[in-house]
Structures are given as C-alpha cells and as structure tokens.
Scaffold this motif. Structure first.
Motif, PDB file in Angstrom:
ATOM      1  N   GLU A   1       0.815  -1.206   0.000  1.00 25.92           N
ATOM      2  CA  GLU A   1       0.000   0.000   0.000  1.00 25.92           C
ATOM      3  C   GLU A   1       0.859   1.271   0.000  1.00 25.92           C
ATOM      4  OE1 GLU A   1      -2.553  -0.243   3.293  1.00 25.92           O
ATOM      5  OE2 GLU A   1      -3.751  -1.924   2.506  1.00 25.92           O
ATOM      6  N   LYS A   2       2.119   1.191   0.430  1.00 25.73           N
ATOM      7  CA  LYS A   2       2.947   2.381   0.543  1.00 25.73           C
ATOM      8  C   LYS A   2       3.725   2.681  -0.733  1.00 25.73           C
ATOM      9  CE  LYS A   2       3.552   1.757   5.527  1.00 25.73           C
ATOM     10  NZ  LYS A   2       4.534   1.605   6.624  1.00 25.73           N
TER      11      LYS A   2
ATOM     12  N   THR B   1      -9.912  -9.678  -4.643  1.00 20.38           N
ATOM     13  CA  THR B   1     -10.109  -8.299  -5.101  1.00 20.38           C
ATOM     14  C   THR B   1     -10.366  -7.411  -3.896  1.00 20.38           C
ATOM     15  OG1 THR B   1     -12.478  -8.653  -5.401  1.00 20.38           O
ATOM     16  CG2 THR B   1     -11.075  -9.076  -7.303  1.00 20.38           C
ATOM     17  N   THR B   2      -9.995  -6.125  -4.047  1.00 23.37           N
ATOM     18  CA  THR B   2     -10.273  -5.131  -3.006  1.00 23.37           C
ATOM     19  C   THR B   2     -10.422  -3.778  -3.670  1.00 23.37           C
ATOM     20  OG1 THR B   2      -9.513  -4.210  -0.922  1.00 23.37           O
ATOM     21  CG2 THR B   2      -7.817  -4.687  -2.552  1.00 23.37           C
ATOM     22  N   THR B   3     -11.135  -2.911  -3.019  1.00 25.99           N
ATOM     23  CA  THR B   3     -11.387  -1.575  -3.580  1.00 25.99           C
ATOM     24  C   THR B   3     -11.214  -0.530  -2.479  1.00 25.99           C
ATOM     25  OG1 THR B   3     -13.749  -1.705  -3.101  1.00 25.99           O
ATOM     26  CG2 THR B   3     -13.020  -2.509  -5.246  1.00 25.99           C
ATOM     27  N   VAL B   4     -10.764   0.676  -2.925  1.00 28.55           N
ATOM     28  CA  VAL B   4     -10.781   1.899  -2.098  1.00 28.55           C
ATOM     29  C   VAL B   4     -11.418   2.966  -2.966  1.00 28.55           C
ATOM     30  CG1 VAL B   4      -8.737   1.199  -0.790  1.00 28.55           C
ATOM     31  CG2 VAL B   4      -8.468   2.544  -2.873  1.00 28.55           C
ATOM     32  N   PRO B   5     -11.861   4.050  -2.407  1.00 27.60           N
ATOM     33  CA  PRO B   5     -12.531   5.069  -3.248  1.00 27.60           C
ATOM     34  C   PRO B   5     -11.690   5.466  -4.446  1.00 27.60           C
ATOM     35  CG  PRO B   5     -12.851   5.555  -0.930  1.00 27.60           C
ATOM     36  CD  PRO B   5     -11.886   4.434  -0.969  1.00 27.60           C
TER      37      PRO B   5
ATOM     38  N   GLN C   1     -10.156   3.561  -6.616  1.00 27.95           N
ATOM     39  CA  GLN C   1      -9.112   2.631  -7.027  1.00 27.95           C
ATOM     40  C   GLN C   1      -9.598   1.200  -6.797  1.00 27.95           C
ATOM     41  OE1 GLN C   1      -5.449   3.528  -5.064  1.00 27.95           O
ATOM     42  NE2 GLN C   1      -5.235   5.573  -5.961  1.00 27.95           N
ATOM     43  N   PHE C   2      -9.138   0.303  -7.709  1.00 22.21           N
ATOM     44  CA  PHE C   2      -9.587  -1.085  -7.682  1.00 22.21           C
ATOM     45  C   PHE C   2      -8.360  -1.989  -7.859  1.00 22.21           C
ATOM     46  CE2 PHE C   2     -12.725   1.682  -9.544  1.00 22.21           C
ATOM     47  CZ  PHE C   2     -13.854   1.441  -8.778  1.00 22.21           C
TER      48      PHE C   2
ATOM     49  N   THR D   1       0.283  -7.168  -6.959  1.00 20.84           N
ATOM     50  CA  THR D   1      -0.995  -6.462  -6.869  1.00 20.84           C
ATOM     51  C   THR D   1      -1.152  -5.588  -8.106  1.00 20.84           C
ATOM     52  OG1 THR D   1      -0.834  -6.414  -4.470  1.00 20.84           O
ATOM     53  CG2 THR D   1      -2.422  -4.927  -5.487  1.00 20.84           C
TER      54      THR D   1
ATOM     55  N   ARG E   1      -3.313  -2.655 -10.079  1.00 14.08           N
ATOM     56  CA  ARG E   1      -4.237  -1.561  -9.786  1.00 14.08           C
ATOM     57  C   ARG E   1      -4.940  -1.140 -11.073  1.00 14.08           C
ATOM     58  NH1 ARG E   1      -1.646   3.797  -7.490  1.00 14.08           N
ATOM     59  NH2 ARG E   1      -1.211   4.085  -9.706  1.00 14.08           N
TER      60      ARG E   1
END
Length: 569
Positions: free
Chosen positions: A472-473, A512-516, A518-519, A535, A537
C-alpha cells in the motif's frame, strides 16, 4: 508381464499375442498351425491380425470400423477396444444358468423363467450382488458398475457375505473412501488371489470396465449360491405351466358345457320315448276293451233272442245269465272309463314333457352360442397378446442394439479421456522440471516478446498497460502486462521484447479489493499463510472484473487443458 504397460501396443503388433489370448478364452477358436510365430514382414503381421479379427468375431465381439491395419499401426484406442472385448467374453462366458444352475435363485417371485434366461451377464451380476446385499439386510441396491460402487460400501458388504470375518464391517464407519477402497483391494488379493485386476483409484473413480471385470471375477471365484430345494423347483415348474393350465381349464369348461347339454337332451329323449311307449300300450288295452265290449253286446243280443225262443222252461236260467252278463258289462265299461282317463292324463304329461324338451333345446342352443362367443373372445385376446409380445420383443432387440452401441461409444470416450489424462500428467511433469516460470515460458513459447505472444493462437490472450503495486505504501511505474495461458508477463512500456518478470498463476490465490476511486486484484501464493506475489491496480470497476475473470480462468489452466484435449479427440 509386459513392462512398461505402454509396450503392449508394440508387443501386439504382429498379432501373435492376441491369437493366443483368444484361444485361452475359447480353445480351438484359432488354428494355431496357420499362425506365423516369427513375423519378419508387414504382410505376415497383417495376416496374423486378420486371424485376430476373425477369432474375435467368432467370440461375438463388436468390431465395427476396425481393420488389421489399425492394429498393426498401433492405434491405441482401437487396440484397447479389441482387448477389452476379448477379456469381457472370457469373464462373462460362464455367467449363465447352464454353468451355474443355482442362478435360478435370483429369479423374482412370479417372474417368467423364459424372460429370466434371456438376461445378459451384466444383468445377472447386478441381481447376484443385490441378492447378497438383501441377505446382509441392506435396502440399498446396486444399479450400475460406476457411481454406485465409488464409496466402497457395496463391495465391503458383498465381500463380508462371501468371506465372512476375513472382511469385517468395521471399515464402513471410516469416512475416507480411499481407506475403504485400499482395504477392498488388499482383502481381494489375500483371500481371492485377485491381484492387479483392480486398484483403489479404479474403485473411487467408478471406472465401469474395471469394476465390471472385478464383479465378474468375484462371481466366477466364489458365487456363494446354492441350488434350489425340491419344493422351490416344483414351485418354479408350476409357475412355468400356469398360463398353459389356464388355457386348458377354459377349454375343458367349454367342453363340459357342451357335454352337459347333450346329457340332458338324451335323458329327456329317453323319458319322452318311455311316455310314448306307455301311451301306446294303454291305447292297445283300450282297443282290446272296446272289442271285448262289442263281443259282449253281440253275445247279449244273441242271448236275448235265444231267451225269447226259450222263454218257457229256461226263463229263470236265462235271467240269471243275463244278470251276470250285465254285471260283466258294467265292470268292463268302468274299466274303459278308467283307461280313457289314464290316456288323457298321459297326453297331458306328454305335452308337459314336450314343453320341457323345447326349453332344454333352447337353453342348449344359447349355451352353444355363448361357448362360441367365448371361444372367439379368447382367440382374439390370444392374438392381441401374441402381437404385443412380438412388438415388445422387437422393441427390446432395438433397445439392446442401441445400448450396445452406446456402451461401445462410452468405452471409446473413456479410453480417449484416460490417454489425455496421461498426456496432461506428462505436461505437469514438464512444468515441474523448470526452476523458474521464465525458463519454462521460454521452453514452451521459444519467443517471449509481447508482439510474438499476442500473435500466437490456440489460447485466450489478454494484455494492457497497468500499474503494479507491491504494497500500500510503494507503487511501481506503469507496466505493459500480458496474460497468456497460465503465465503473466510484465514488460517495461519502452522494452516489450523481453519481459522484466514472469509469474505462473495456475497455482495461486486471487482476491479483489477496492478503495474510493481505485480497484485492485491481489495475486498470492498458496502457502500457509499466503504470500503476496503481485498487486494490479485499475482505474475502473469493469477493468478489475475483466482481469479478475481472465486470471481466474488461467488459475484453472489444467482443467481447461484436459477438457480441450478430450473435445479435440
């Protein structure tokens, strides 16, 4: 033994092996003096293979579209088809009532014996297994040689009935089908000398041909049946003669109706003749009485004339004679009246007898007409039953031919499937022999540049310019990502002739995962705990779903390979 098993196709090429095998099944089927034992040319081998096909046809094997050249060319599925049919005849040829009269116990109550004797060997084997299952107290029945035996329950109960304590029922409590199947193989080898005929894998996978051969071996080795008792044989013979007895009974009843009517008519005729004779006798007596009265009257008149002449001295004597004659006349007249009354009564009785005779004649005619109608009805029913029997027999023959043809197709497809499974196993071995995904991709595709891979056909290809993120960083720059079969290639956008990294996704986990805004698609190893590998994006939800579906198909690569190869075959 032939080792490795794949060498079978080469060993049978000259036809000698299969000729000896056919004579083992049925002695004298092939004249071995005509067989060329040492083959040095293709012509001699083809001649031997023609003898193989002739011998197999003599055993009633189905050999459509199979030639001697096919066997010489070692076409695997055709060689295996011929071999299986020869072995099947050898296993099934003694599963008949002729060789095992005790099989009559398997007939259902009230079943026609002619229908039972026409059962194929497979049907007799199913009845044999179900007979022992019922003896074991089981409600479950065996209806096929594939799915019904996968869990091993039927085999363990059957072997317990045949071998007793050598095959205990404790393993039925074991939840593992593999353990049960291995135990079945061990018990069969130890106590029935059944070695190398069946494996635990063949039981678990429900391979029909293997399980059919195993059940036939069990029957031929230890049927566990006894001949019926005399009472049971008598009952079976009674069942066989039941319909014939019923027909004979109907004919006997019709005959009795006719005979009974004839007896009644004969008795009435005799009674009528007796009445007529009695009337004739009474008429004769009446005529005699009348004649005698006439004679008496004439005698009286003569006596009166004589009395008139002799009236003098003989008058008292004449009066006495006259008185006696009058008394005799009265007595005869009384007898005449009684005779006339008797004749009248006899005539009345004769009328009653004639009326009764007419009624009996009418009843006889009605019974005769009813008997004829009954006979015609029975004849029509018999014709209908014969027509139905012929129709059912034709339909049965048609269904049997369709079933045999379908069975051959299933066995052929099974053989193709097994060969493709071996091919997939070899392919997996090739994948396992390379230490890195990149070296394996080079071995398979030769050229791993992006342009070359996108032009290759034969499998689905997906590519695009994506951002790769390790965590994530930290995020890497954009990569050109290409998915080919089960490989994921990552290229620098400016250097697409050689991938910077290659990953295999056929043994990975996807999420799968999502953030506002971004997928992400997460690719991880299947270790415990899973290790993140890469990962990806995406900018839109549709892109993420599309790549996730493509990666999911790639992760199931081996299933797809197996299905494609079976369809191609």
């Amino acid at each position: 033994p032939i080792s490795p098993p794949q060498k079978l196709f080469e060993v049978q090429q000259d036809g000698v092996l299969f000729c000896h095998l056919i004579n083992q099944v049925k002695t004298g089927t092939i004249n071995l003096s005509r067989l060329k034992q040492h083959v040095t040319s293709k012509i001699a081998a083809i001649g031997n293979q023609n003898m193989v096909l002739d011998g197999a046809k003599a055993l009633r094997c189905v050999l459509e579209n199979i030639s001697a050249e096919d066997l010489y060319d070692m076409k695997e599925y055709l060689v295996l088809a011929v071999l299986w049919q020869i072995l099947k005849v050898g296993l099934m040829q003694k599963i008949t009532v002729t060789h095992h009269p005790e099989l009559i116990r398997l007939a259902a109550p009230g079943e026609d014996l002619s229908a039972f004797l026409q059962l194929p060997p497979e049907g007799i084997l199913l009845r044999w297994v179900n007979y022992h299952l019922r003896k074991a107290g089981l409600v479950k029945e065996m209806r096929n040689f594939s799915s019904d035996v996968c869990d091993g329950h039927i085999y363990i109960n059957l072997l317990h009935q045949l071998l007793g304590e050598h095959c205990p029922l404790d393993l039925l409590d074991n939840i593992s089908p593999t353990v049960r199947a291995e135990h079945i193989v061990r018990v069969s080898a130890a106590h029935l000398n059944c070695k190398n005929l069946i494996s635990a894998q063949g039981i678990e996978q429900g391979v029909k041909t293997v399980n059919l051969a195993f059940v036939a071996f069990l029957f031929n080795t230890k049927p566990g049946l006894q001949l019926p008792s005399d009472d049971e044989m008598f009952r079976l013979s009674q069942d066989r003669e039941r319909l014939q007895t019923k027909v004979q009974l109907l004919e006997s009843q019709l005959k009795q109706f006719s005979m009974g009517t004839g007896v009644i008519v004969d008795e009435l005729k005799k009674e009528l003749e007796a009445s007529r004779a009695h009337c004739q006798h009474q008429s004769t007596d009446l005529e005699s009485a009348r004649k005698e009265c006439g004679e008496l009257t004439q005698s009286l008149q003569t006596s009166r004339a004589d009395a008139a002449r002799m009236m003098g001295s003989d008058l008292p004597l004449l009066r006495d004679q006259l008185k006696q004659l009058e008394e005799r006349y009265k007595k005869k007249d009384s007898q005449l009246v009684d005779a006339e009354a008797a004749i009248k009564q006899m005539l009345e009785d004769n009328g009653v007898v004639q009326s009764r005779f007419a009624v009996v004649i009418q009843e006889r005619d009605q019974l005769r007409e009813g008997g004829e109608e009954t006979r015609r009805s029975l004849d029509e029913q018999l014709r209908d039953l014969r027509a139905q029997l012929e129709a059912v027999t034709k339909e049965k023959d048609t269904l049997q031919r369709v079933m045999d043809k379908t069975q051959d197709m299933v066995e052929h497809t099974q053989a193709v499937y097994e060969r493709q499974a071996v091919h997939v196993a070899h392919l997996k071995t090739l994948y396992a022999n390379h230490s890195s995904a990149k070296s394996l991709a080079l071995a398979l595709f030769k050229d791993v540049s992006a342009d070359t891979l996108m032009k290759k056909t034969g499998s689905r290809t997906k590519f695009g310019l994506l951002n790769r993120v390790y965590n994530e960083k930290k995020a890497d720059a954009c990569f050109f990502v290409l998915l080919k079969e089960c490989f994921l290639f990552l290229y620098k956008p400016s250097k697409r002739n050689e991938p910077q990294e290659v990953l295999r996704v056929d043994d990975t986990l996807l999420d799968t995962t999502t953030v506002p805004g971004q997928f992400f698609v997460l690719v991880s190893s299947m270790n415990e705990p899973p290790t993140p590998l890469i990962t990806l994006r995406f900018e839109t939800m549709d892109d993420m779903k599309s790549w996730h579906e493509a990666l999911g198909l790639a992760s199931e690569f081996w299933t797809g390979v197996k299905q494609r190869r079976v369809r191609k075959a």
